[in-house]
Design an enzyme around this catalytic site. Structure first.
Site, PDB file in Angstrom:
ATOM      1  N   ARG A 141       6.556   0.325  -3.090  1.00 54.56           N
ATOM      2  CA  ARG A 141       6.294  -0.194  -4.442  1.00 54.56           C
ATOM      3  C   ARG A 141       7.370   0.259  -5.422  1.00 54.56           C
ATOM      4  NH1 ARG A 141       1.088   1.597  -3.233  1.00 54.56           N
ATOM      5  NH2 ARG A 141       1.299   3.284  -4.758  1.00 54.56           N
ATOM      6  N   LYS A 180       0.821  -1.215   0.000  1.00 52.72           N
ATOM      7  CA  LYS A 180       0.000   0.000   0.000  1.00 52.72           C
ATOM      8  C   LYS A 180       0.858   1.270   0.000  1.00 52.72           C
ATOM      9  CE  LYS A 180      -3.925  -2.118   2.310  1.00 52.72           C
ATOM     10  NZ  LYS A 180      -4.795  -2.097   3.490  1.00 52.72           N
ATOM     11  N   CYS A 181       2.177   1.118   0.162  1.00 53.23           N
ATOM     12  CA  CYS A 181       3.083   2.261   0.255  1.00 53.23           C
ATOM     13  C   CYS A 181       3.744   2.527  -1.089  1.00 53.23           C
ATOM     14  CB  CYS A 181       4.149   1.966   1.321  1.00 53.23           C
ATOM     15  SG  CYS A 181       5.498   3.161   1.369  1.00 53.23           S
ATOM     16  N   GLY A 182       3.614   3.738  -1.591  1.00 52.95           N
ATOM     17  CA  GLY A 182       4.202   4.100  -2.873  1.00 52.95           C
ATOM     18  C   GLY A 182       5.718   3.980  -2.883  1.00 52.95           C
TER      19      GLY A 182
END
Length: 114
Positions: free
Chosen positions: A15, A10-12
């Site tokens: 990712r 969920k963390c940019g």
């Protein structure tokens, strides 16, 4: 080269760091979703030591109750205990290779250990 990333999908930043690892030729990536499979207290201590940072520097403040609990000013043992009990307190992403460990914020820090 093997690279292990403690990842939150969920963390940019997490990712984007994972994408750098996956795009690099010759890197075998192991992805550990640390919220589902948290590292042990001992593993966390080793990761921070190898990264050259303190557990307090690896503490996630944003989106947690770390400040309310006084964790930013707590000793390393208290921070590690809290992280082991509640992995949401672990700042991400942590990446480990045979060249070292980095807390990859910003994502480009991963380049230092590739």
């Amino acid at each position: 080269m093997k690279a292990t990333i403690w990842h939150n999908p969920k963390c940019g930043t997490s990712r984007n760091t994972l994408a750098i690892l996956q795009e690099r030729d010759g890197v075998d990536v192991e992805v550990i979703e640390y919220l589902k499979e948290p590292p042990s207290r001992e593993k966390l201590a080793q990761l921070y030591k190898d990264a050259g940072i303190t557990p307090n520097e690896g503490l996630r403040i944003r989106g947690t109750d770390a400040k309310e609990r006084g964790l930013p000013d707590a000793d390393a043992d208290a921070v590690l205990d809290a992280m082991a009990a509640e992995p949401i307190l672990i700042e991400r992403p942590l990446v480990e290779t045979d060249k070292g460990v980095r807390l990859c914020r910003p994502k480009e820090k991963v380049e230092e250990i590739l």
